[in-house]
Scaffold this motif. Structure first.
Motif, PDB file in Angstrom:
ATOM      1  N   GLU A  26       0.814  -1.201   0.000  1.00 49.34           N
ATOM      2  CA  GLU A  26       0.000   0.000   0.000  1.00 49.34           C
ATOM      3  C   GLU A  26       0.851   1.255   0.000  1.00 49.34           C
ATOM      4  N   VAL A  28       0.560   5.537   1.165  1.00 46.44           N
ATOM      5  CA  VAL A  28      -0.206   6.606   1.796  1.00 46.44           C
ATOM      6  C   VAL A  28       0.057   7.891   1.030  1.00 46.44           C
ATOM      7  N   TYR A  30      -0.699  11.828   0.166  1.00 47.09           N
ATOM      8  CA  TYR A  30      -1.279  13.117   0.529  1.00 47.09           C
ATOM      9  C   TYR A  30      -1.477  13.880  -0.769  1.00 47.09           C
ATOM     10  N   ASP A  34      -7.377  18.880  -6.949  1.00 45.24           N
ATOM     11  CA  ASP A  34      -8.809  18.760  -6.787  1.00 45.24           C
ATOM     12  C   ASP A  34      -9.199  17.327  -6.422  1.00 45.24           C
ATOM     13  N   GLU A  35     -10.155  17.204  -5.511  1.00 41.95           N
ATOM     14  CA  GLU A  35     -10.589  15.897  -5.017  1.00 41.95           C
ATOM     15  C   GLU A  35     -10.870  14.897  -6.151  1.00 41.95           C
ATOM     16  N   ARG A  39      -8.997  11.325  -6.767  1.00 41.07           N
ATOM     17  CA  ARG A  39      -9.677  10.035  -6.835  1.00 41.07           C
ATOM     18  C   ARG A  39      -9.314   9.302  -8.110  1.00 41.07           C
ATOM     19  N   LEU A  54      -3.988   4.732  -0.020  1.00 38.30           N
ATOM     20  CA  LEU A  54      -4.761   5.385   1.035  1.00 38.30           C
ATOM     21  C   LEU A  54      -4.572   6.878   0.831  1.00 38.30           C
ATOM     22  N   MET A  55      -5.613   7.547   0.369  1.00 41.62           N
ATOM     23  CA  MET A  55      -5.449   8.927  -0.065  1.00 41.62           C
ATOM     24  C   MET A  55      -6.150   9.899   0.886  1.00 41.62           C
ATOM     25  N   THR A  56      -5.469  10.987   1.212  1.00 44.71           N
ATOM     26  CA  THR A  56      -6.095  12.073   1.945  1.00 44.71           C
ATOM     27  C   THR A  56      -5.976  13.317   1.092  1.00 44.71           C
ATOM     28  N   ARG A  57      -7.080  14.022   0.902  1.00 46.85           N
ATOM     29  CA  ARG A  57      -7.026  15.250   0.139  1.00 46.85           C
ATOM     30  C   ARG A  57      -7.050  16.423   1.105  1.00 46.85           C
ATOM     31  N   GLY A  61      -1.224  24.020   1.904  1.00 46.77           N
ATOM     32  CA  GLY A  61      -0.767  24.589   3.167  1.00 46.77           C
ATOM     33  C   GLY A  61      -1.025  23.646   4.328  1.00 46.77           C
ATOM     34  N   GLU A  62      -2.204  23.063   4.325  1.00 46.70           N
ATOM     35  CA  GLU A  62      -2.549  22.118   5.388  1.00 46.70           C
ATOM     36  C   GLU A  62      -1.676  20.886   5.342  1.00 46.70           C
ATOM     37  N   ALA A  65       1.610  21.622   6.776  1.00 48.04           N
ATOM     38  CA  ALA A  65       1.540  21.647   8.242  1.00 48.04           C
ATOM     39  C   ALA A  65       1.483  20.240   8.809  1.00 48.04           C
ATOM     40  N   ALA A  69       4.056  18.456  11.261  1.00 51.28           N
ATOM     41  CA  ALA A  69       3.613  17.954  12.569  1.00 51.28           C
ATOM     42  C   ALA A  69       3.998  16.492  12.752  1.00 51.28           C
ATOM     43  N   ARG A  75       3.725   9.606   8.553  1.00 52.83           N
ATOM     44  CA  ARG A  75       2.696   8.602   8.246  1.00 52.83           C
ATOM     45  C   ARG A  75       2.423   8.551   6.751  1.00 52.83           C
TER      46      ARG A  75
END
Lengths: 338, 720
Positions: A26, A28, A30, A34-35, A39, A54-57, A61-62, A65, A69, A75
């Motif tokens: 897999e 991960v 980031y 655009d979403e 996808r 495993l996708m995070t949109r 800037g976020e 951060a 962090a 991760r």
């Protein structure tokens, strides 16, 4: 009592096969474009390689951060998309990994320049110019064509732009204005513009969505985002400002110490290939791809037709300049009464 | 007999020994990387724990009863203290204090977080501590009760109080990492918190002022509307009573954000209503709804049902004989209402007001969708952590402020609620006629309730159809299942079932988390209720207050505190599913507890005493006598914690990760991005799943067999 256990067992059994679709390998991801594009891109990768994504949109800037962090124990594996400045900053702060992909030779010069600026810790994957879009059912006469037109009182409370603290789009606008006008003049302009701004959104492309549904008359965004709305049937007209404008080199970086370094490199090489870069257009994202042999979608704003400034990515992508500009924005613009 | 007693405690020393000698001590370690192996390999600070485990095992085999042996107590205490000291003293990147590095040079390399071995060792030591205390007369020597109390106190300390303390300490950390009072003072006196510029026209108001203004307005309107609803249902022949009761359930199963989105569709700049009204009056449509008006509207719609339930139970509990006496003595209906009903309602009104005030302060979903430029504390905290600046110190300072406000309101509220509940449990005769509501008040109530019903119906109509038409925001009403397909598409191929829809991950995680946390919440909640209602032990009042306190902590504060506390070793849990489950268990605990206490109050102790006299231990009594009698409370707790786990957003928004995303966090992303139709479609699926799961649980737990008593509905919810 027995029935309850039967139920818990049944629920567990019903849920188990759902977990079974997860492949052994897999990645991960980031994702900061655009979403819909995120996808489509992840889906295509899963189909091609069998590696589960495993996708995070999140906006760029976020994401920056978040990576900062998680510095202690990362991760995520790959940060794909989003404006180049935060990618450069991540490279400068040592959050991302140096990697020279074999695909570099296929890329446009501006994409390679991005990699060179960062010491090969990031690379350009697409380009797009900053501009704005207006809703043509709401703005019928005397359409705006320049940055200065947006100061007109008829747009009072009718323009939206993102907050530069969270959005790379909006930071690009801030840096563009500074390069176009000089720092003090730029802040004077933004302070005047503030009277017409109804909201500073978190996501960079949200303003044009608001303009598309008529919640705002004008949205300041990257031009390809405005084109996206127009192609879905919204009454949006895309404008390349007459004074000239800045642009972004959307970038990709490998996160240092991510959990799946092998899969991350597979993604990295794949994402630079011509076929992978043509997926964006199918998901209604009309950026100019960085792979020279990838077809530029016909809807994409032609960079050659736009008056582009000589954007200094190295300077405006550095931590110090970025922090200083954002602090000044918070103090002089963000704190103004609304 | 003595020998048998001594052997009982063996389970703890055995567990401790296994954990220390065989299980991976650190997170992600291999099976035999135990404390012993790591200690021998250079991490010498783990060796004292090995010594404790061996000592305790030896003692429990050799001594007649290790629990009363002084060495037993000393070993358990030393073990626990050393476990915590070494864990917190030596972090991922080396010692927390320089002195430790001098003492153990190898500590400079740091150590990872607790793994299975460390967790189980901790549990075994806590269990052994309970044995030692029970043997010394704690809980009258009742072992089961002692385990329960010590276990719950340990869990609460770790998962409620430790994160909050850690968060508070973060408020005192300067940007360069040093600890001092100055940064806290600078942050807490900043003008963007306290400015009253909007009142004088010289700028914006501070977030604290904004939050309090919103909270007070929202609570006033929600209480007034709740009173109108309660009067109509309890005291009149109003025809829509059933509808009103049904509407009062809706907000509980509504995912956050959808109401906000529906309000935008109706009242936004191009909303159906805004455009119509602007046409009638020939004015330009405005963005009036973004900001205070929009948040207020959404909050009143959401909280009125809660205040309604509080006031309804208060109204129904008023003894009608008092009102009848007033009428018999010749008072007009208005006089009776003013001099008898109203004074009796006052405590409940105050309780309802404070409840709505707390909920409004803690509300995150509505301000983030409808806030526009109107900042409140909960959203400001969110942006301080997830925004590009990532300023945990700022988030911590704001959290301390928010926490102070809610805990103060909660403290006042528990006093009022306490008084109100004394009124409701008097067992006097209820024979008497309820006084009719004066016509004037009745019509005022109808005038308030009708718009509420129209609003609610309109909003849920949008929610029902919005997910299944092309684009509700632009009023393109062609029916489509496209949004549903985007969220839940799948394919069956040679690789098996492949789920491509973008919502599958969050849906499956949400179901897992809800299914895991609901029984745990219920179990711990009911156990806590039983301890408080039926056991006597030292520190009981503090125990009770501590468990209830977690009720008053707003979700955003919980989320931030979990990040502050569990992102680094020794307890390194962010990014796992466990942290989501734990978060829900401890947030919803008070609800299960309150339901349990209320149910236990209805049951006479004599049955349990009979069981005890026959020789049953505490655990046996609980299982065979108490639990079957309080089924309704079990059911309430189970349903409530399940549904909350599916709809809560404020805490989990900080705790989700790429691997474990939650439905509400996914919906929030879609709303932020303007994909309203997808958000609404997903929400309707979520609501369907919730209804189906609740029905299934109803079947599984079964109907209670107690006869006439009705379940005590507990309208209070933890602050969102």
């Amino acid at each position: 009592m027995t029935r309850r256990f039967t139920l818990i067992g049944a629920t567990a059994l019903a849920l188990l096969p759902m977990g079974a679709f997860a492949q052994d390998k897999e990645l991960v991801l980031y994702c900061s474009v655009d979403e819909e594009w995120c996808r489509a891109q992840s889906e295509a990768f899963v189909r091609e390689t069998g590696i589960n994504v495993l996708m995070t949109r999140k906006s760029s800037g976020e994401t920056f951060a978040q990576i900062k962090a998680e510095e202690g124990q990362p991760r995520g594996d790959v940060w794909w998309g989003g404006t180049g400045d935060p990618h450069l900053q991540a490279a400068q702060e040592g959050l991302t990994e140096e990697y020279r992909s074999a695909m570099l030779s296929e890329l446009q010069p501006w994409a390679v320049a991005q990699a060179e600026t960062s010491g090969y810790k990031t690379v350009g994957i697409y380009a797009g110019a900053l501009g704005f879009g207006y809703n043509s059912t709401m703005v019928t006469e005397n359409p705006p064509a320049c940055w200065n037109d947006l100061l007109d009182a008829r747009f009072a409370d009718d323009i939206q732009v993102a907050n530069p603290n969270s959005s790379g789009t909006s930071y690009t606008m801030l840096a563009t204005m500074v390069q176009l006008m000089g720092e003090d003049e730029a802040f004077a302009y933004l302070a005047k513009l503030h009277a017409n701004i109804n909201q500073y959104t978190k996501s960079g492309s949200a303003p044009i969505r608001a303009a598309a549904t008529g919640e705002s008359a004008v949205g300041i965004v990257f031009m390809h985002d405005a084109v996206t709305q127009a192609t879905t049937g919204a009454p949006i007209v895309t404008v390349a400002p007459c004074e000239g404008t800045g642009y972004e080199v959307g970038s990709m970086s490998l996160i240092k110490g991510g959990p799946n370094p092998e899969a991350a490199k597979i993604w990295y090489d794949w994402a630079l290939s011509a076929s992978a870069q043509e997926i964006g257009a199918t998901a209604k994202s009309f950026q100019v791809p960085s792979n020279g042999s990838a077809a530029t979608p016909p809807e994409a704003p032609k960079l050659a037709d736009i008056k582009l400034i000589d954007y200094d990515f190295a300077k405006y992508g550095s931590s110090e300049v970025r922090a200083a500009l954002l602090a000044r924005w918070d103090a002089e613009i963000g704190a103004l009464p609304k | 007999m003595r020998a048998v007693k001594g052997r009982i405690g063996l389970v703890w020393s055995g567990l401790l020994l296994t954990a220390i000698l065989a299980l991976p001590w650190f997170k992600g370690g291999a099976l035999l990387d135990s404390a012993l192996a790591e200690g021998v390999a250079g991490r010498v600070w783990l060796l004292p724990l090995v010594a404790v485990a061996l000592g305790l095992s030896g003692l429990s085999v050799l001594s007649r009863d290790w629990r009363i042996h002084p060495a037993g107590a000393a070993l358990v205490g030393a073990g626990l203290i050393w476990l915590l000291l070494q864990g917190f003293g030596i972090g991922l990147r080396g010692p927390a204090l320089p002195g430790i590095g001098v003492l153990f040079p190898t500590a400079l390399a740091g150590q990872p977080g607790f793994g299975w071995g460390a967790w189980i060792a901790g549990i075994a030591l806590v269990g052994a501590l309970a044995e030692v205390l029970a043997a010394r007369g704690f809980c009258r020597g009742e072992r089961f009760a002692a385990f329960s109390i010590i276990g719950i106190v340990a869990a609460l300390s770790l998962f409620v109080f430790f994160p909050i303390l850690k968060l508070m300490s973060a408020a005192f950390v300067a940007p360069d990492g040093t600890l001092s009072l100055l940064p806290f003072v600078t942050r807490i006196t900043a003008s963007d918190l306290w400015s009253v510029g909007c009142l004088t026209g010289a700028g914006r108001c501070g977030v604290v002022i904004n939050s309090v203004v919103l909270g007070v307005l929202s609570a006033v309107f929600a209480t007034a509307l709740g009173l109108a609803l309660a009067l109509l249902v309890a005291r009149t022949d109003f025809r829509m009573k059933r509808l009103l009761r049904a509407i009062s359930i809706l907000p509980i199963i509504t995912p956050p954000f959808v109401v906000g989105v529906a309000i935008i569709v109706l009242f936004g700049r191009t909303g159906v209503v805004t455009v119509e009204v602007a046409d009638w009056f020939g004015v330009r449509p405005t963005r009036w709804v973004y900001g205070l008006p929009g948040i207020l509207l959404a909050q009143v719609l959401a909280f009125a049902p809660v205040t309604f339930l509080v006031l309804l139970s208060a109204l129904e509990a008023i003894n009608p004989t008092l009102e009848e006496a007033s009428t018999t003595l010749g008072a007009k209906p208005v006089t009776t209402f003013r001099t008898v009903t109203w004074p009796l309602l006052r405590p409940a009104l105050a309780a309802a007001f404070l409840l709505a005030f707390i909920e409004s302060l803690a509300d995150f979903g509505n301000p983030i969708v409808l806030g526009g430029s109107y900042d409140v504390l909960s959203t400001k905290i969110f942006f301080a952590v997830v925004g590009a600046q990532y300023d945990l110190g700022q988030a911590a300072t704001l959290s301390v402020l928010l926490l102070t406000l809610t805990v103060a309101a909660f403290w006042v509220q528990t006093r009022w609620l306490g008084r109100a509940s004394y009124v409701t449990v008097t067992g006097k005769s209820d024979a008497g006629l309820v006084a009719p509501v004066p016509p004037l008040i009745k019509w005022a109530a109808v005038a308030a309730v009708v718009p509420f019903v129209v609003f609610t119906v309109g909003i849920y109509a949008i929610v029902l159809i919005g997910g299944f038409v092309k684009d509700i925001a632009r009023l393109e009403m062609a029916p489509t299942f496209g949004h549903l397909w985007t969220a839940f598409s799948f394919e069956i191929s040679e690789r098996g079932v492949q789920l491509f829809g973008s919502a599958w991950n969050s849906m499956i995680t949400t179901l897992w988390v809800s299914a895991l946390s609901a029984p745990l919440t219920m179990g711990i909640g009911i156990l806590t209720a039983w301890l408080i209602a039926r056991q006597d032990f030292t520190g009981k009042r503090a125990f009770e207050f501590g468990t209830l306190l977690s009720f008053a902590i707003p979700g955003t504060v919980v989320g931030v505190s979990y990040i502050a506390a569990f992102n680094v070793p020794p307890i390194d849990m962010t990014g796992t599913m466990a942290i989501l489950v734990i978060c829900f268990v401890f947030r919803n605990l008070p609800v299960g507890m309150r339901a349990g206490i209320a149910a236990l109050a209805q049951i006479d102790r004599s049955m349990e005493e009979a069981s005890q006299t026959m020789g049953a231990g505490g655990g046996r009594v609980l299982r065979d006598v108490v639990l079957p009698l309080i089924r309704p409370a079990i059911f309430t707790a189970l349903i409530y914690s399940f549904v909350t786990a599916m709809t809560a957003v404020s805490a989990v928004i900080f705790l989700v990760s790429a691997r474990h995303n939650m439905a509400t966090a996914y919906i929030m992303g879609r709303v932020e991005n303007g994909e309203y139709a997808l958000a609404i479609a997903y929400s309707s699926v979520l609501m369907l799943v919730m209804v189906a799961c609740v029905a299934a649980m109803n079947w599984a737990v079964g109907t209670r067999r107690l006869g006439r008593r009705t379940a005590v509905a507990n309208p209070a919810q933890p602050a969102e």
